[in-house]
Motif scaffolding. Structure first.
Motif, PDB file in Angstrom:
ATOM      1  N   SER A  69      41.283  46.982  33.551  1.00  0.00           N
ATOM      2  CA  SER A  69      42.514  46.393  34.082  1.00  0.00           C
ATOM      3  C   SER A  69      43.185  45.509  33.038  1.00  0.00           C
ATOM      4  O   SER A  69      44.410  45.542  32.866  1.00  0.00           O
ATOM      5  N   SER A  70      42.381  44.712  32.337  1.00  0.00           N
ATOM      6  CA  SER A  70      42.929  43.855  31.276  1.00  0.00           C
ATOM      7  C   SER A  70      43.606  44.683  30.204  1.00  0.00           C
ATOM      8  O   SER A  70      44.714  44.355  29.748  1.00  0.00           O
ATOM      9  N   ASP A  71      42.967  45.775  29.803  1.00  0.00           N
ATOM     10  CA  ASP A  71      43.544  46.631  28.765  1.00  0.00           C
ATOM     11  C   ASP A  71      44.844  47.263  29.232  1.00  0.00           C
ATOM     12  O   ASP A  71      45.809  47.379  28.468  1.00  0.00           O
ATOM     13  N   LEU A  72      44.880  47.673  30.517  1.00  0.00           N
ATOM     14  CA  LEU A  72      46.094  48.297  31.060  1.00  0.00           C
ATOM     15  C   LEU A  72      47.249  47.296  31.070  1.00  0.00           C
ATOM     16  O   LEU A  72      48.376  47.629  30.689  1.00  0.00           O
ATOM     17  N   LEU A  73      46.986  46.063  31.489  1.00  0.00           N
ATOM     18  CA  LEU A  73      48.028  45.042  31.522  1.00  0.00           C
ATOM     19  C   LEU A  73      48.526  44.706  30.118  1.00  0.00           C
ATOM     20  O   LEU A  73      49.729  44.567  29.882  1.00  0.00           O
ATOM     21  N   LYS A  74      47.591  44.603  29.189  1.00  0.00           N
ATOM     22  CA  LYS A  74      47.976  44.296  27.803  1.00  0.00           C
ATOM     23  C   LYS A  74      48.838  45.406  27.212  1.00  0.00           C
ATOM     24  O   LYS A  74      49.786  45.141  26.463  1.00  0.00           O
ATOM     25  N   SER A  75      48.526  46.639  27.579  1.00  0.00           N
ATOM     26  CA  SER A  75      49.295  47.774  27.043  1.00  0.00           C
ATOM     27  C   SER A  75      50.732  47.779  27.540  1.00  0.00           C
ATOM     28  O   SER A  75      51.602  48.409  26.944  1.00  0.00           O
ATOM     29  N   GLN A  76      50.977  47.061  28.634  1.00  0.00           N
ATOM     30  CA  GLN A  76      52.329  46.979  29.176  1.00  0.00           C
ATOM     31  C   GLN A  76      53.017  45.660  28.833  1.00  0.00           C
ATOM     32  O   GLN A  76      53.995  45.273  29.467  1.00  0.00           O
ATOM     33  N   GLY A  77      52.463  44.951  27.852  1.00  0.00           N
ATOM     34  CA  GLY A  77      53.097  43.728  27.362  1.00  0.00           C
ATOM     35  C   GLY A  77      52.833  42.501  28.194  1.00  0.00           C
ATOM     36  O   GLY A  77      53.578  41.521  28.116  1.00  0.00           O
ATOM     37  N   ILE A  78      51.772  42.519  29.003  1.00  0.00           N
ATOM     38  CA  ILE A  78      51.437  41.369  29.848  1.00  0.00           C
ATOM     39  C   ILE A  78      50.300  40.592  29.201  1.00  0.00           C
ATOM     40  O   ILE A  78      49.235  41.139  28.921  1.00  0.00           O
ATOM     41  N   ASP A  79      50.551  39.314  28.960  1.00  0.00           N
ATOM     42  CA  ASP A  79      49.538  38.470  28.336  1.00  0.00           C
ATOM     43  C   ASP A  79      48.393  38.206  29.305  1.00  0.00           C
ATOM     44  O   ASP A  79      48.611  37.729  30.418  1.00  0.00           O
ATOM     45  N   VAL A  80      47.193  38.500  28.869  1.00  0.00           N
ATOM     46  CA  VAL A  80      46.009  38.267  29.697  1.00  0.00           C
ATOM     47  C   VAL A  80      45.039  37.412  28.897  1.00  0.00           C
ATOM     48  O   VAL A  80      44.685  37.764  27.766  1.00  0.00           O
ATOM     49  N   PRO A  81      44.604  36.265  29.444  1.00  0.00           N
ATOM     50  CA  PRO A  81      43.672  35.408  28.705  1.00  0.00           C
ATOM     51  C   PRO A  81      42.327  36.110  28.504  1.00  0.00           C
ATOM     52  O   PRO A  81      41.982  37.053  29.220  1.00  0.00           O
ATOM     53  N   GLN A  82      41.601  35.638  27.543  1.00  0.00           N
ATOM     54  CA  GLN A  82      40.295  36.234  27.231  1.00  0.00           C
ATOM     55  C   GLN A  82      39.355  36.153  28.432  1.00  0.00           C
ATOM     56  O   GLN A  82      39.265  35.148  29.119  1.00  0.00           O
ATOM     57  N   ARG A  83      38.678  37.265  28.704  1.00  0.00           N
ATOM     58  CA  ARG A  83      37.762  37.321  29.827  1.00  0.00           C
ATOM     59  C   ARG A  83      36.550  36.434  29.560  1.00  0.00           C
ATOM     60  O   ARG A  83      36.074  36.319  28.439  1.00  0.00           O
ATOM     61  N   ARG A  84      36.065  35.774  30.631  1.00  0.00           N
ATOM     62  CA  ARG A  84      34.861  34.959  30.498  1.00  0.00           C
ATOM     63  C   ARG A  84      34.123  34.943  31.830  1.00  0.00           C
ATOM     64  O   ARG A  84      34.704  35.211  32.887  1.00  0.00           O
ATOM     65  N   LYS A  85      32.859  34.597  31.776  1.00  0.00           N
ATOM     66  CA  LYS A  85      32.038  34.587  32.993  1.00  0.00           C
ATOM     67  C   LYS A  85      32.440  33.407  33.858  1.00  0.00           C
ATOM     68  O   LYS A  85      32.453  32.265  33.405  1.00  0.00           O
ATOM     69  N   PRO A  86      32.768  33.653  35.131  1.00  0.00           N
ATOM     70  CA  PRO A  86      33.199  32.550  36.012  1.00  0.00           C
ATOM     71  C   PRO A  86      32.028  31.678  36.451  1.00  0.00           C
ATOM     72  O   PRO A  86      30.877  32.113  36.471  1.00  0.00           O
ATOM     73  N   LEU A  87      32.342  30.430  36.832  1.00  0.00           N
ATOM     74  CA  LEU A  87      31.320  29.521  37.346  1.00  0.00           C
ATOM     75  C   LEU A  87      30.915  29.880  38.771  1.00  0.00           C
ATOM     76  O   LEU A  87      29.798  29.613  39.205  1.00  0.00           O
ATOM     77  N   PHE A  88      31.860  30.474  39.515  1.00  0.00           N
ATOM     78  CA  PHE A  88      31.611  30.848  40.903  1.00  0.00           C
ATOM     79  C   PHE A  88      32.116  32.270  41.143  1.00  0.00           C
ATOM     80  O   PHE A  88      32.932  32.791  40.374  1.00  0.00           O
ATOM     81  N   ASP A  89      31.672  32.852  42.245  1.00  0.00           N
ATOM     82  CA  ASP A  89      32.216  34.137  42.685  1.00  0.00           C
ATOM     83  C   ASP A  89      33.486  33.855  43.492  1.00  0.00           C
ATOM     84  O   ASP A  89      33.522  33.979  44.714  1.00  0.00           O
ATOM     85  N   TYR A  90      34.551  33.451  42.780  1.00  0.00           N
ATOM     86  CA  TYR A  90      35.762  32.978  43.443  1.00  0.00           C
ATOM     87  C   TYR A  90      36.319  33.987  44.442  1.00  0.00           C
ATOM     88  O   TYR A  90      36.603  33.660  45.596  1.00  0.00           O
ATOM     89  N   ILE A  91      36.516  35.229  44.007  1.00  0.00           N
ATOM     90  CA  ILE A  91      37.161  36.229  44.861  1.00  0.00           C
ATOM     91  C   ILE A  91      36.298  36.555  46.075  1.00  0.00           C
ATOM     92  O   ILE A  91      36.809  36.871  47.144  1.00  0.00           O
TER      93      ILE A  91
END
Length: 469
Positions: A69-91
């Motif tokens: 998903s990150s790669d797809l968004l970047k390919s369309q010119g959408i800035d996506v911050p670097q992925r990192r392991k979350p502290l919690f299972d937010y979603i």
């Protein structure tokens, strides 16, 4: 004594969002307790116009997106911050899936926004444990093809939608969802998929329809199937008399009825038949005054358990009949919102005397409200109103003399402290020194315990006065 997590969670449930954010910084235990509550409905921060928090929220979501998903968004010119392991299972904590407003992604074009919505929704549907609320606005039917979609939508409780939304999505939800109890619908055009979804539910309790048209036979038929289970209904009045009468006559268990502006046709109102509603506690009418008065009078006369009456129209010559019906038939009344003309003060006194459970009044008047009538009204509140009355709003079209207000506050001593909305002083009292005197007067009676809170434009009362569900 240290509170356990269950106790702390119970306390946090009553806190506002700003408090919860501050609790994140207290310690790890408080943070661990607050996070699941904040992320149950995280979309609320996008509605508060707090752009900084909204940006942090979406940055967190972007960091949780899978690599593809990150790669797809970047390919369309959408800035996506670097992925990192979350502290919690937010979603995993999320129970609400609301629409993503275009304004939140103002820096992107329409195609980019569509892609963002697609990938964000895909992530939430793939990782939520269960959804309670879903907003279908701008959602494609393909979301139901995402793995686990059937699982998380199967126990859906509340749906927000528009009749212009994707009919295929509604047909898909109709096959999955059987237990939706709350529908909030903006209806403008027929939608067979939406009708099928409504029809397939086992027990709908809450129905709110916005818009100016319900001339949709399939939707009407689907709604009528649930008339006997509905306990809260908000609907615009239209020209479709057979549907309206069938619905109104079938609301055997209704507790709150809200009728709103629709197509003004006095003949429709005159022909509506309102039965006795034994469980009705709240009516809220926002209609053309002459014909709405007929409806209000009919409902009040036959409903003896009303607790909240909100009449958003000037009843003029109908006021006497309506106030008389309230004084005779509403012994359990707690809150009344009404347009009071000076000529009906004597019958209003009967309401104050007979409705001994009254807690709040929200009165609108007009600029012809003369000083002597204002004095009479305030005196009436201190001499005739029940001791439990403490929420008071008198519309900003009425003027009072400073001495009149001072007398009112003095006479209120010993009663429950007031939740009071803004007051207007007479023209001759509007000089700057008198405005300061009004502020001093309010502060003085706050200090002595006569006024608990005072706010502009009934800010104090809005949440307390009209909230029922």
């Amino acid at each position: 004594m240290k509170l356990n997590q269950d106790c702390l969670t119970a306390i946090f449930e009553f806190c506002d969002i700003n408090s919860l954010y501050s609790y994140l910084l207290v310690n790890r235990f408080w943070c661990k307790t607050a996070i699941p509550i904040l992320w149950r409905d995280p979309w609320i921060i996008t509605k508060t116009l707090n752009s900084k928090r909204a940006k942090i929220f979406f940055n967190t979501i972007f960091q949780l997106l899978p690599e593809e998903s990150s790669d797809l968004l970047k390919s369309q010119g959408i800035d996506v911050p670097q992925r990192r392991k979350p502290l919690f299972d937010y979603i995993g904590f999320c129970k609400y899936l609301r629409k993503l407003d275009r304004e939140v992604f103002y820096e992107y074009n329409d195609e980019q926004v569509k892609l963002l919505r697609q990938e964000i929704f895909k992530q939430f549907i793939s990782n939520c444990s269960k959804l309670v609320l879903f907003d279908t606005t701008d959602v494609e039917h393909t979301v139901l093809e995402i793995p686990r979609a059937v699982t998380i939508f199967s126990d859906l409780y509340e749906l927000h939608c528009k009749s212009t939304d994707n009919a295929s999505l509604f047909f898909g939800l109709a096959r999955i969802c059987k237990f939706i109890e709350k529908f909030y619908i903006k209806h403008t055009i027929p939608n067979l998929g939406l009708a099928e979804l409504i029809k397939n539910q086992l027990k709908i309790k809450y129905l709110k329809i916005y818009g100016s048209r319900i001339d949709d036979g399939e939707i009407c038929s689907a709604i009528l199937k649930h008339s006997h289970t509905l306990i809260v209904v908000s609907i615009p009045i239209e020209k479709d008399l057979p549907f309206l009468n069938d619905l109104i006559l079938g609301l055997n268990n209704i507790q709150k009825l809200e009728l709103t502006h629709g197509v003004y046709d006095s003949e429709v109102y005159k022909q509506l038949t309102f039965p006795s509603y034994p469980n009705l506690q709240v009516i809220d009418l926002n209609l053309s005054y002459s014909v709405a008065s007929i409806a209000a009078y009919s409902i009040i006369l036959k409903s003896h358990n009303l607790q909240i009456i909100v009449l958003r129209f000037n009843a003029y010559n109908y006021s006497e009949n309506i106030l008389s019906a309230i004084s005779q038939c509403c012994p359990k009344l707690k809150c009344l919102k009404f347009y009071l003309d000076k000529g009906y003060l004597p019958i209003f006194r009967k309401v104050l005397i007979n409705c001994q459970l009254l807690e709040g009044i929200f009165i609108d008047t007009n600029r012809k409200y003369l000083s002597q009538h204002g004095i009479e009204l305030l005196k009436m509140l201190t001499t005739s109103a029940p001791l439990g009355l403490y929420k008071v709003h008198i519309g900003n079209f009425s003027y009072f003399k400073m001495e009149c207000l001072k007398t009112f506050f003095e006479n209120w001593k010993g009663r429950k402290p007031l939740l009071l909305s803004s007051l207007e002083v007479e023209v001759e009292d509007k000089k700057s020194d008198n405005i300061e005197r009004l502020d001093d007067l309010i502060n003085h009676y706050k200090n002595v315990g006569v006024i608990k809170e005072y706010g502009d434009d009934a800010v104090i009362l809005n949440d307390n006065f009209e909230r029922f569900y």
